[in-house]
Design an enzyme around this catalytic site. Structure first.
Site, PDB file in Angstrom:
ATOM      1  N   LEU A  69       0.843  -1.210   0.000  1.00  0.00           N
ATOM      2  CA  LEU A  69       0.000   0.000   0.000  1.00  0.00           C
ATOM      3  C   LEU A  69       0.874   1.254   0.000  1.00  0.00           C
ATOM      4  CD1 LEU A  69      -2.998  -0.994   2.343  1.00  0.00           C
ATOM      5  CD2 LEU A  69      -2.855  -1.103  -0.147  1.00  0.00           C
ATOM      6  N   ALA A 129       3.745  -6.293  -8.098  1.00  0.00           N
ATOM      7  CA  ALA A 129       4.248  -5.253  -7.200  1.00  0.00           C
ATOM      8  C   ALA A 129       5.445  -4.553  -7.813  1.00  0.00           C
ATOM      9  CB  ALA A 129       4.626  -5.869  -5.853  1.00  0.00           C
ATOM     10  N   ALA A 130       5.350  -3.243  -7.899  1.00  0.00           N
ATOM     11  CA  ALA A 130       6.451  -2.465  -8.467  1.00  0.00           C
ATOM     12  C   ALA A 130       6.199  -0.984  -8.232  1.00  0.00           C
ATOM     13  CB  ALA A 130       6.550  -2.711  -9.978  1.00  0.00           C
ATOM     14  N   THR A 141       7.276  -5.277 -18.688  1.00  0.00           N
ATOM     15  CA  THR A 141       6.838  -4.169 -19.535  1.00  0.00           C
ATOM     16  C   THR A 141       7.610  -4.109 -20.851  1.00  0.00           C
ATOM     17  OG1 THR A 141       6.878  -1.746 -19.677  1.00  0.00           O
ATOM     18  CG2 THR A 141       8.407  -2.735 -18.147  1.00  0.00           C
ATOM     19  N   ASP A 142       6.962  -3.536 -21.859  1.00  0.00           N
ATOM     20  CA  ASP A 142       7.653  -3.341 -23.147  1.00  0.00           C
ATOM     21  C   ASP A 142       8.809  -2.340 -23.013  1.00  0.00           C
ATOM     22  OD1 ASP A 142       6.133  -1.024 -22.862  1.00  0.00           O
ATOM     23  OD2 ASP A 142       5.022  -1.250 -24.744  1.00  0.00           O
ATOM     24  N   GLU A 143       8.823  -1.574 -21.935  1.00  0.00           N
ATOM     25  CA  GLU A 143       9.862  -0.543 -21.793  1.00  0.00           C
ATOM     26  C   GLU A 143      11.256  -1.139 -21.599  1.00  0.00           C
ATOM     27  OE1 GLU A 143       9.024   2.912 -19.612  1.00  0.00           O
ATOM     28  OE2 GLU A 143       6.883   2.845 -20.015  1.00  0.00           O
ATOM     29  N   TYR A 181      13.120   3.422 -14.216  1.00  0.00           N
ATOM     30  CA  TYR A 181      12.023   2.448 -14.091  1.00  0.00           C
ATOM     31  C   TYR A 181      12.269   1.254 -15.010  1.00  0.00           C
ATOM     32  CZ  TYR A 181       7.586   0.250 -15.377  1.00  0.00           C
ATOM     33  OH  TYR A 181       6.617  -0.667 -15.688  1.00  0.00           O
ATOM     34  N   ALA A 196      14.947   0.244 -16.395  1.00  0.00           N
ATOM     35  CA  ALA A 196      16.152  -0.504 -16.017  1.00  0.00           C
ATOM     36  C   ALA A 196      15.871  -1.422 -14.829  1.00  0.00           C
ATOM     37  CB  ALA A 196      17.282   0.463 -15.683  1.00  0.00           C
ATOM     38  N   LYS A 214      12.976  -2.738 -14.043  1.00  0.00           N
ATOM     39  CA  LYS A 214      12.137  -3.849 -14.519  1.00  0.00           C
ATOM     40  C   LYS A 214      12.984  -4.846 -15.314  1.00  0.00           C
ATOM     41  CE  LYS A 214       8.208  -4.290 -14.154  1.00  0.00           C
ATOM     42  NZ  LYS A 214       7.388  -4.933 -13.093  1.00  0.00           N
ATOM     43  N   LYS A 232      -0.627   8.595 -14.686  1.00  0.00           N
ATOM     44  CA  LYS A 232      -0.304   8.141 -16.043  1.00  0.00           C
ATOM     45  C   LYS A 232      -1.106   8.976 -17.030  1.00  0.00           C
ATOM     46  CE  LYS A 232       2.106   4.633 -14.267  1.00  0.00           C
ATOM     47  NZ  LYS A 232       1.574   4.157 -13.057  1.00  0.00           N
ATOM     48  N   HIS A 267      13.141  10.546 -23.033  1.00  0.00           N
ATOM     49  CA  HIS A 267      11.809  10.107 -23.473  1.00  0.00           C
ATOM     50  C   HIS A 267      11.896   9.121 -24.643  1.00  0.00           C
ATOM     51  CE1 HIS A 267       7.445  11.757 -24.153  1.00  0.00           C
ATOM     52  NE2 HIS A 267       7.483  10.442 -24.012  1.00  0.00           N
TER      53      HIS A 267
HETATM   54  P1  NAD Z   1       0.509   0.513  -9.789  1.00  0.00           P
HETATM   55  O1  NAD Z   1       1.539   1.516  -9.454  1.00  0.00           O
HETATM   56  O2  NAD Z   1      -0.899   0.959 -10.001  1.00  0.00           O
HETATM   57  O3  NAD Z   1       0.467  -0.619  -8.656  1.00  0.00           O
HETATM   58  C1  NAD Z   1       1.602  -1.119  -8.044  1.00  0.00           C
HETATM   59  C2  NAD Z   1       1.167  -1.822  -6.753  1.00  0.00           C
HETATM   60  O4  NAD Z   1       2.319  -2.401  -6.145  1.00  0.00           O
HETATM   61  C3  NAD Z   1       0.550  -0.881  -5.717  1.00  0.00           C
HETATM   62  O5  NAD Z   1      -0.608  -1.439  -5.167  1.00  0.00           O
HETATM   63  C4  NAD Z   1       1.639  -0.742  -4.659  1.00  0.00           C
HETATM   64  O6  NAD Z   1       1.127  -0.486  -3.351  1.00  0.00           O
HETATM   65  C5  NAD Z   1       2.308  -2.092  -4.755  1.00  0.00           C
HETATM   66  N1  NAD Z   1       3.704  -2.082  -4.272  1.00  0.00           N
HETATM   67  C6  NAD Z   1       4.672  -1.178  -4.568  1.00  0.00           C
HETATM   68  N2  NAD Z   1       5.810  -1.492  -3.914  1.00  0.00           N
HETATM   69  C7  NAD Z   1       5.559  -2.637  -3.222  1.00  0.00           C
HETATM   70  C8  NAD Z   1       6.342  -3.445  -2.374  1.00  0.00           C
HETATM   71  N3  NAD Z   1       7.606  -3.151  -2.096  1.00  0.00           N
HETATM   72  N4  NAD Z   1       5.766  -4.540  -1.837  1.00  0.00           N
HETATM   73  C9  NAD Z   1       4.473  -4.862  -2.089  1.00  0.00           C
HETATM   74  N5  NAD Z   1       3.677  -4.098  -2.870  1.00  0.00           N
HETATM   75  C10 NAD Z   1       4.215  -2.994  -3.435  1.00  0.00           C
HETATM   76  O7  NAD Z   1       1.070  -0.258 -11.067  1.00  0.00           O
HETATM   77  P2  NAD Z   1       0.312  -0.887 -12.319  1.00  0.00           P
HETATM   78  O8  NAD Z   1       0.183   0.137 -13.369  1.00  0.00           O
HETATM   79  O9  NAD Z   1      -0.880  -1.628 -11.858  1.00  0.00           O
HETATM   80  O10 NAD Z   1       1.421  -1.918 -12.805  1.00  0.00           O
HETATM   81  C11 NAD Z   1       1.458  -3.239 -12.254  1.00  0.00           C
HETATM   82  C12 NAD Z   1       2.619  -3.983 -12.862  1.00  0.00           C
HETATM   83  O11 NAD Z   1       2.472  -4.020 -14.273  1.00  0.00           O
HETATM   84  C13 NAD Z   1       3.977  -3.351 -12.587  1.00  0.00           C
HETATM   85  O12 NAD Z   1       4.899  -4.374 -12.343  1.00  0.00           O
HETATM   86  C14 NAD Z   1       4.301  -2.619 -13.884  1.00  0.00           C
HETATM   87  O13 NAD Z   1       5.688  -2.544 -14.077  1.00  0.00           O
HETATM   88  C15 NAD Z   1       3.637  -3.511 -14.902  1.00  0.00           C
HETATM   89  N6  NAD Z   1       3.178  -2.858 -16.131  1.00  0.00           N
HETATM   90  C16 NAD Z   1       2.374  -1.764 -16.086  1.00  0.00           C
HETATM   91  C17 NAD Z   1       1.899  -1.197 -17.267  1.00  0.00           C
HETATM   92  C18 NAD Z   1       1.017   0.021 -17.273  1.00  0.00           C
HETATM   93  O14 NAD Z   1       0.784   0.589 -18.344  1.00  0.00           O
HETATM   94  N7  NAD Z   1       0.469   0.459 -16.164  1.00  0.00           N
HETATM   95  C19 NAD Z   1       2.265  -1.756 -18.485  1.00  0.00           C
HETATM   96  C20 NAD Z   1       3.107  -2.885 -18.495  1.00  0.00           C
HETATM   97  C21 NAD Z   1       3.530  -3.430 -17.301  1.00  0.00           C
HETATM   98  O1  TDX Z   2       1.774  14.243 -18.183  1.00  0.00           O
HETATM   99  C1  TDX Z   2       2.162  13.482 -19.077  1.00  0.00           C
HETATM  100  N1  TDX Z   2       2.362  13.983 -20.330  1.00  0.00           N
HETATM  101  C2  TDX Z   2       2.791  13.236 -21.377  1.00  0.00           C
HETATM  102  O2  TDX Z   2       2.949  13.727 -22.491  1.00  0.00           O
HETATM  103  C3  TDX Z   2       2.426  12.085 -18.868  1.00  0.00           C
HETATM  104  C4  TDX Z   2       2.229  11.472 -17.512  1.00  0.00           C
HETATM  105  C5  TDX Z   2       2.874  11.345 -19.929  1.00  0.00           C
HETATM  106  N2  TDX Z   2       3.068  11.889 -21.146  1.00  0.00           N
HETATM  107  C6  TDX Z   2       3.571  11.049 -22.256  1.00  0.00           C
HETATM  108  C7  TDX Z   2       4.845  10.274 -21.931  1.00  0.00           C
HETATM  109  C8  TDX Z   2       4.681   8.997 -22.719  1.00  0.00           C
HETATM  110  O3  TDX Z   2       5.168   9.182 -24.038  1.00  0.00           O
HETATM  111  O4  TDX Z   2       2.584  10.046 -22.495  1.00  0.00           O
HETATM  112  C9  TDX Z   2       3.179   8.780 -22.766  1.00  0.00           C
HETATM  113  C10 TDX Z   2       2.688   7.785 -21.734  1.00  0.00           C
HETATM  114  O5  TDX Z   2       3.246   8.156 -20.502  1.00  0.00           O
HETATM  115  P1  TDX Z   2       2.879   7.354 -19.141  1.00  0.00           P
HETATM  116  O6  TDX Z   2       1.421   7.289 -19.000  1.00  0.00           O
HETATM  117  O7  TDX Z   2       3.692   7.954 -18.051  1.00  0.00           O
HETATM  118  O8  TDX Z   2       3.369   5.879 -19.528  1.00  0.00           O
HETATM  119  P2  TDX Z   2       4.792   5.339 -20.015  1.00  0.00           P
HETATM  120  O9  TDX Z   2       5.896   6.202 -19.572  1.00  0.00           O
HETATM  121  O10 TDX Z   2       4.688   5.058 -21.484  1.00  0.00           O
HETATM  122  O11 TDX Z   2       4.841   3.960 -19.173  1.00  0.00           O
HETATM  123  C11 TDX Z   2       3.644   3.167 -19.032  1.00  0.00           C
HETATM  124  O12 TDX Z   2       3.646   2.070 -19.887  1.00  0.00           O
HETATM  125  C12 TDX Z   2       4.537   1.030 -19.596  1.00  0.00           C
HETATM  126  C13 TDX Z   2       3.466   2.730 -17.583  1.00  0.00           C
HETATM  127  O13 TDX Z   2       3.534   3.842 -16.735  1.00  0.00           O
HETATM  128  C14 TDX Z   2       4.507   1.723 -17.191  1.00  0.00           C
HETATM  129  O14 TDX Z   2       4.256   1.230 -15.887  1.00  0.00           O
HETATM  130  C15 TDX Z   2       4.462   0.590 -18.148  1.00  0.00           C
HETATM  131  O15 TDX Z   2       5.489  -0.296 -17.873  1.00  0.00           O
END
Ligand code: NAD
Ligand code: TDX
Length: 343
Positions: free
Chosen positions: A36, A83-84, A126-128, A150, A152, A154, A189, A276
């Site tokens: 949390l 978790a991340a 992640t694709d990143e 981030y 790196a 992952k 995001k 970026h």
């Molecule tokens: P999020 O930030 O919404 O959720 C992360 C969760 O992990 C939170 O509930 C947080 O409390 C928990 N957490 C953080 N540190 C922790 C720790 N040390 N121990 C236990 N719990 C912990 O993230 P999300 O967007 O739901 O992403 C989930 C996973 O998917 C991540 O691993 C992320 O890298 C991956 N991912 C996300 C996206 C995206 O677009 N959001 C895309 C590809 C992969």
């Molecule tokens: O305020 C903003 N303005 C903006 O132009 C934000 C927050 C983002 N952006 C741009 C940056 C990126 O090109 O939008 C694009 C998406 O940004 P984010 O929503 O921060 O996502 P990104 O950095 O692409 O990473 C996301 O996808 C892969 C998730 O956050 C990661 O957790 C996941 O692994």
């Protein structure tokens, strides 16, 4: 599988996945293990209420004792690690927590998986990790060239997962998901931030020229992809998990405004994110061969997502009025002021 530990299950994708799993598999128990942090939120799981197959344990994945305890207490047989620390911009401000949770935490989970002889550990990646690609699409065997702290962290986690499979024969799978959107996404995001800003007629801070490209994936499709790999994936294999919806940020931003009947004058071009990545694109042939395909169209899913944030202000208004304000000021304060000065 019966008792599945979902780490990070109180976050965005994790909470959607828990709901998905409990709905689809009546015989499974889901044990959410989550620290949390600012991004974890019990409201994300509120509707599960008193489901007897859902358990919540607060804990840190990098704490060996706590992890050990939850493994024993709940007779865990599989782990799905969400978790991340997940936000690129925060990793640029302060990478420490990213290394601690994403790398060290994953290592602790891998050790626990070995110690308790679990059936499978699924690492949500992640694709990143690939870095940026100008043309074509990344395949699973391509080199990892992460560009943000981030990405790196992952990538580091993934390499540990690989090593534990190769060295100890641990049954692991990895999915590399693309940019995900949908309900319960912390409003930092681009999708959730811009939708909630637009509801309040606040500026949408677009980095640079907005021509960067992301591949968009609806959260339900991300969950079904993880489900398929968790159950059908080959041990030791990595799977790309993308929606096949490449869009520039400016197109996504304009779509949000159009769906909300808000003016494009809300868009403010601000100073770019350092390092970026210009474009992400995934070749998902391998996952398609397991029978998975995304079923939600990009436009329809975005429309649904916009409606959800409109109808669930109770969920995000609290978040945006708390510690988020400080982060917003730090991340966007100078950027927005500088842009106003330029105009
Ligand atoms: P999020 O930030 O919404 O959720 C992360 C969760 O992990 C939170 O509930 C947080 O409390 C928990 N957490 C953080 N540190 C922790 C720790 N040390 N121990 C236990 N719990 C912990 O993230 P999300 O967007 O739901 O992403 C989930 C996973 O998917 C991540 O691993 C992320 O890298 C991956 N991912 C996300 C996206 C995206 O677009 N959001 C895309 C590809 C992969
Ligand atoms: O305020 C903003 N303005 C903006 O132009 C934000 C927050 C983002 N952006 C741009 C940056 C990126 O090109 O939008 C694009 C998406 O940004 P984010 O929503 O921060 O996502 P990104 O950095 O692409 O990473 C996301 O996808 C892969 C998730 O956050 C990661 O957790 C996941 O692994």
């Amino acid at each position: 599988m019966k008792n599945i530990l979902v780490t990070g299950g109180a976050g965005f994708i994790g909470s959607n996945f828990v709901r998905y799993l409990l709905r689809k598999y009546p015989q499974y128990n889901c044990i959410v293990y989550d620290k949390l942090t600012y991004a974890g939120n019990m409201d994300n799981l509120r509707d599960l209420g008193d489901d007897p197959r859902y358990f919540f344990v607060r804990g840190d994945i990098s704490d060996r004792e706590e992890v050990d305890k939850v493994m024993v207490d709940h007779s865990i047989d599989s782990i799905v690690n969400f978790a991340a620390e997940s936000h690129v911009d925060r990793s640029i401000i302060d990478p420490d927590a990213f290394v601690q949770t994403d790398v060290v935490g994953t290592c602790v989970l891998l050790d626990a998986a070995r110690k308790h002889s679990i059936e499978r550990l699924h690492q949500v990646s992640t694709d990143e990790v690939y870095g940026s690609i100008e043309k074509g699409m990344f395949k699973e065997g391509d080199s990892l060239e992460p560009n943000s702290p981030y990405a790196a962290s992952k990538a580091g986690a993934e390499l540990l997962v690989r090593a534990y499979h190769e060295t100890y024969g641990l049954n692991t799978v990895v999915t590399r998901g693309s940019n995900t959107f949908g309900p319960y996404q912390y409003p930092e995001k681009i999708a959730s931030l811009f939708i909630t800003n637009a509801i309040d007629d606040h500026p949408l801070p677009l980095y640079g020229d907005g021509t960067q490209v992301r591949d968009w994936l609806y959260v339900e499709d991300h969950c079904s992809g993880i489900d398929v790999v968790l159950h059908e994936g080959q041990a030791g294999q990595v799977y790309n998990l993308g929606g096949g919806n490449e869009r520039t940020n400016i197109i996504v931003t304009k779509l949000i405004l159009e769906l909300m009947h808000k003016p494009e004058s809300l868009i403010v071009s601000v100073q770019d994110r350092p390092g970026h990545d210009r474009r992400y694109a995934l070749d998902c042939t391998l996952l398609h061969s397991l029978g998975w395909h995304p079923v939600h169209s990009f436009e329809d899913a975005f429309e649904k997502t916009v409606s959800w944030y409109r109808e669930n202000e109770w969920w995000w208004r609290d978040i945006k009025s708390g510690a988020f304000k400080e982060y917003y000021q730090q991340q966007y304060g100078d950027r927005l002021r500088a842009s106003a000065g330029v105009r």
